[in-house]
Design an enzyme around this catalytic site. Structure first.
Site, PDB file in Angstrom:
ATOM      1  N   ASP A  79      -9.881   3.538  -3.356  1.00  0.00           N
ATOM      2  CA  ASP A  79     -10.624   2.359  -2.907  1.00  0.00           C
ATOM      3  C   ASP A  79     -12.029   2.296  -3.497  1.00  0.00           C
ATOM      4  OD1 ASP A  79      -8.457   1.716  -1.409  1.00  0.00           O
ATOM      5  OD2 ASP A  79      -9.360   2.156   0.529  1.00  0.00           O
ATOM      6  N   GLU A  88      -0.938   1.686  -5.230  1.00  0.00           N
ATOM      7  CA  GLU A  88      -0.513   3.085  -5.175  1.00  0.00           C
ATOM      8  C   GLU A  88      -1.660   4.022  -5.532  1.00  0.00           C
ATOM      9  OE1 GLU A  88       1.111   6.716  -7.094  1.00  0.00           O
ATOM     10  OE2 GLU A  88       0.044   5.064  -8.040  1.00  0.00           O
ATOM     11  N   TRP A  89      -2.845   3.449  -5.872  1.00  0.00           N
ATOM     12  CA  TRP A  89      -4.090   4.165  -6.134  1.00  0.00           C
ATOM     13  C   TRP A  89      -4.084   4.927  -7.466  1.00  0.00           C
ATOM     14  CZ3 TRP A  89      -2.783   7.029  -1.077  1.00  0.00           C
ATOM     15  CH2 TRP A  89      -2.685   6.113  -0.021  1.00  0.00           C
ATOM     16  N   GLY A  90      -3.055   4.727  -8.296  1.00  0.00           N
ATOM     17  CA  GLY A  90      -3.029   5.369  -9.604  1.00  0.00           C
ATOM     18  C   GLY A  90      -2.527   6.789  -9.612  1.00  0.00           C
ATOM     19  N   ASP A 136       0.822  -1.211   0.000  1.00  0.00           N
ATOM     20  CA  ASP A 136       0.000   0.000   0.000  1.00  0.00           C
ATOM     21  C   ASP A 136       0.864   1.271   0.000  1.00  0.00           C
ATOM     22  OD1 ASP A 136      -2.437   1.347  -0.021  1.00  0.00           O
ATOM     23  OD2 ASP A 136      -3.273   0.115   1.591  1.00  0.00           O
TER      24      ASP A 136
END
Length: 782
Positions: free
Chosen positions: A212, A190-192, A157
């Protein structure tokens, strides 16, 4: 004055150290050969957040088996955040002793005993998103710990990462995992934010493309400083990303919310269908122990899962939007297609679709032509026939639901088609009908070379030569001719043992870089494999009888051979260009098969056994490991005197692209050897005729005359015997120079100052001989 002398001395020592070279290179590339289809499994976060315990994970693993999810393809049981305890005095992490009293190793053993794999969670920052110890500064320790526990999957994460750059941080954990030595799937979470799809292909196996997911179909949850997204919002954020995804490197739109109580059955179907169309990882996030029958029905739908897990590995795309109906397409293997109609409205809509159309995948060059061809349709949620692509489709689509179809082509439709050109004919395709675009192009170029010219190659050309080793940019061929060879030969022997260097002492890491270098200049790569005897553990030259029989399916040593193939496959998969695309390779397994000096040779196994071995090897690499960048060479020695002898051990047209043989002049003649020239010509006649009949590529896999005693050997013997012949390439063997272990000297291309140097330069200038500069002009991969 003494101070300056000391400083000068230290400076000289530093420069000397640099001159000698620090050869330590960190491996920042992911483990190859993993996640060749999107990973499937379960993750604890969506349902349980931080409430994870050892007992619950065991129960989930049991439920995965009992519910049929394992049988459906789900493999990973992934523990998300909050499993952590404290670090010890040496910095090593331990699980929370109250929640995981037996420890992670015991839990991994339990999961593995069920035939499943265990995943774990960490964070690139100082703390995880749940406030537990992160891996920042402890990456190598944590990787060693995970490896010792038997972990198979790491979700990594991006919370609390102040001052870090994502690409560098994820490369660090990748290097740590490689150093630890246990293959693990790396999930880049890394959520983009830092566009991981542009750099993640070599670093991880999947990367999150968004923040998320939130448990709703079409909404946004605003948390103040950040947002979580509904299913439809995440779907929209995948636009433009499909070109980055493929086998071993997937876009990850986050885990599934199916069965968590807020989505309707129709929305569950739509969620699962769209993730399948996206080639997304399928990570269930519900309580497997108590899921409703309708949830299980969605998560285990074998037809939809087959779309997601299709070996072609091409992500689907939104083609049209009309009112609330989106039409999506996804190319599949064997020329099949998945088609999905998605209703985003809260009302039922009647879908009217005219099948008489041509759909083009402009990125991966596939074409669905239902205008000229009739495809059979199957409804993937009912499992029933849905007619054909003749006429119009009329279907009442409920709100937030899908109609998902699989289109099966009529006989004779090729799987890979160029959207901008007429359909490729079968005789213009390699044996592997799923071959990558560049592999197909290389095959087609090699097919057109015979009769026009042939590529000239050299084994280990960039690694060493006579009296030198590992000098950047150096090559004995280049020093003579001012040009590199067009074909680079390399060897995998000893890779199957897990060795760092091959049987010719070339480090595999260096070899990979040399392969990339040659390919980047337009050169062609060919690789042989002198595999050690899988039964005895001795060298490839150990001809213990019964070896081949023992390693075939059902044989006592079959498992050992499969483990060897796994190592070979992993290395071949790691041969990628900078952009992550696989480098086409001419693979030459079990070469000189008509000889008697290898364990796979003619005197060590029957023809039937050899054919079975060859077919199993190719099938395993293609179908099990998903390698579609290989052209296969069937490569004999010179023991054959006619076509029947050459074909005695031939595995069939589906298992070979190239027909080749190895030939050497074995004497010290300083004058023309007409016997060798006649033999070369005779063998070439047989091979080129068979290649024409079987629509294959004719070539010479290896050739040479050690130390080249005759100074006109290249122009008079080689060029003379091959004048007017039809071959695509030939490969001269290696320039090993002096070999201390057996006190011999070996080289097959002259070096500067050798008496045959002028003749080799004359050979270079012949119109039919093609070296790298001319190969680059041919654009062999385009």
């Amino acid at each position: 004055m003494k101070k300056w002398i000391v400083l000068l001395g230290l400076s000289c020592l530093t420069l000397a150290g640099r001159a000698q070279g620090n050869n330590y290179v960190q491996n920042y590339t992911k483990f190859p050969g993993l996640a060749l289809t999107p990973p499937m499994g379960w993750n604890s976060w969506n349902k349980f957040a931080c409430n994870v315990t050892e007992d619950m994970i065991r129960q989930m693993a049991d439920a995965m088996v009992a519910s049929g999810m394992k049988e459906a393809g789900y493999t990973y049981v992934n523990i998300d955040d909050c499993w952590h305890g404290e670090r010890d005095s040496l910095g090593f992490i331990h699980p929370d002793p109250q929640r995981f009293p037996s420890g992670m190793k015991a839990l991994a053993d339990y999961v593995h005993a069920l035939g499943l794999k265990l995943g774990i969670y960490s964070d690139a920052g100082s703390q995880t998103c749940g406030g537990r110890p992160g891996s920042r500064g402890y990456e190598f320790q944590d990787a060693l710990t995970y490896a010792s526990w038997g972990i198979d999957y790491l979700k990594y994460d991006w919370c609390n990462t102040e001052g870090l750059k994502a690409e560098g941080a994820y490369k660090t954990i990748t290097a740590a995992l490689r150093k630890a030595g246990r293959p693990m799937v790396l999930s880049i979470c890394e959520w983009g934010t830092d566009v991981p799809w542009t750099w993640g292909q070599q670093v991880g196996h999947l990367w999150r493309t968004t923040g998320d997911i939130f448990n709703c179909f079409d909404c946004i949850e605003d948390h103040g400083t950040w947002k979580s997204w509904g299913v439809m919002q995440i779907l929209d954020k995948q636009e433009g990303l499909r070109k980055y995804a493929g086998p071993g490197h997937w876009n990850d739109p986050d885990m599934l919310e199916i069965g968590n109580g807020r989505l309707t059955p129709a929305e569950d179907r739509a969620h699962f269908s769209m993730w399948a169309m996206l080639s997304a990882p399928l990570m269930a996030g519900n309580d497997l122990r108590s899921m409703a029958p309708e949830t299980k029905e969605v998560l285990t739908n074998k037809h939809v899962i087959a779309v997601n897990q299709d070996s072609l590995g091409v992500q689907g795309f939104r083609h049209t939007v009309k009112d609330s109906i989106e039409t999506w397409y996804k190319p599949l293997h064997n020329g099949e297609w998945a088609i999905c109609f998605l209703n985003r409205s809260t009302l039922a809509v009647v879908v009217h679709h005219n099948w008489k159309t041509v759909v083009k995948d402009e990125i991966f060059n596939y074409e669905l032509n239902t205008e000229d061809n009739t495809y059979r349709l199957v409804n993937l949620w009912t499992g029933k026939e849905q007619g054909t692509t003749t006429g119009m489709l009329k279907y009442v689509l409920p709100p937030h639901d899908v109609l998902m179809l699989r289109a099966f082509p009529p006989a004779g439709i090729a799987g890979r088609q160029n959207a901008a050109a007429p359909r490729v004919k079968d005789n213009e395709l390699p044996a592997d009908r799923q071959a990558t675009t560049e592999t197909v192009k290389l095959y087609q170029h090699l097919k057109t070379l015979p009769g026009k010219g042939f590529l000239v190659g050299h084994q280990d050309a960039l690694a060493y030569g006579v009296n030198w080793k590992y000098v950047k940019g150096r090559s004995d061929v280049k020093e003579l001719a001012g040009d590199y060879p067009a074909l680079y030969g390399w060897e995998l022997g000893n890779l199957e043992l897990g060795a760092a260097v091959n049987l010719d002492s070339v480090p595999f890491d260096k070899m990979r870089n040399y392969i990339r270098e040659g390919y980047s200049r337009g050169g062609v790569i060919t690789i042989s494999w002198h595999g050690n005897n899988p039964v005895t553990g001795k060298s490839a030259w150990d001809v213990t009888p019964g070896t081949v029989a023992a390693i075939l399916p059902g044989g006592a040593s079959h498992g050992v051979f499969v483990q060897q193939l796994d190592k070979v496959a992993a290395y071949l998969e790691s041969l990628t260009a900078k952009e992550g695309r696989p480098i086409p390779v001419i693979f030459r397994p079990f070469h000189e098969l008509t000889g008697s000096w290898f364990w796979w040779g003619a005197k060590s196994c029957t023809a039937a056994e050899f054919k079975t071995l060859f077919r199993f090897t190719v099938d395993y690499l293609r179908n099990k490991k998903g390698l579609h960048h290989l052209l296969i060479s069937y490569n004999t020695g010179t023991e054959f005197t006619g076509r029947n002898e050459f074909l005695e051990r031939y595995p069939g047209d589906d298992y070979a692209d190239i027909l080749s043989f190895d030939t050497y002049q074995h004497n010290d003649n300083t004058s023309p050897d007409t016997a060798f020239a006649k033999s070369l010509s005779a063998h070439m006649t047989i091979v080129e005729q068979l290649a024409l009949e079987k629509n294959k590529i004719p070539a010479i896999g290896e050739m040479g005359f050690n130390k080249i005693p005759y100074d006109k050997w290249f122009t008079e013997i080689v060029a003379g015997a091959l004048k007017g012949r039809r071959l695509a390439y030939l490969l001269f063997w290696r320039n090993a120079g002096f070999k201390p272990h057996d006190q011999t000297t070996e080289y097959y291309v002259p070096y500067k100052g050798h008496k045959a140097a002028a003749d080799f330069n004359a050979f270079y200038r012949l119109p039919e001989t093609l070296f790298e500069k001319e190969a680059a002009k041919l654009n062999l991969y385009k």
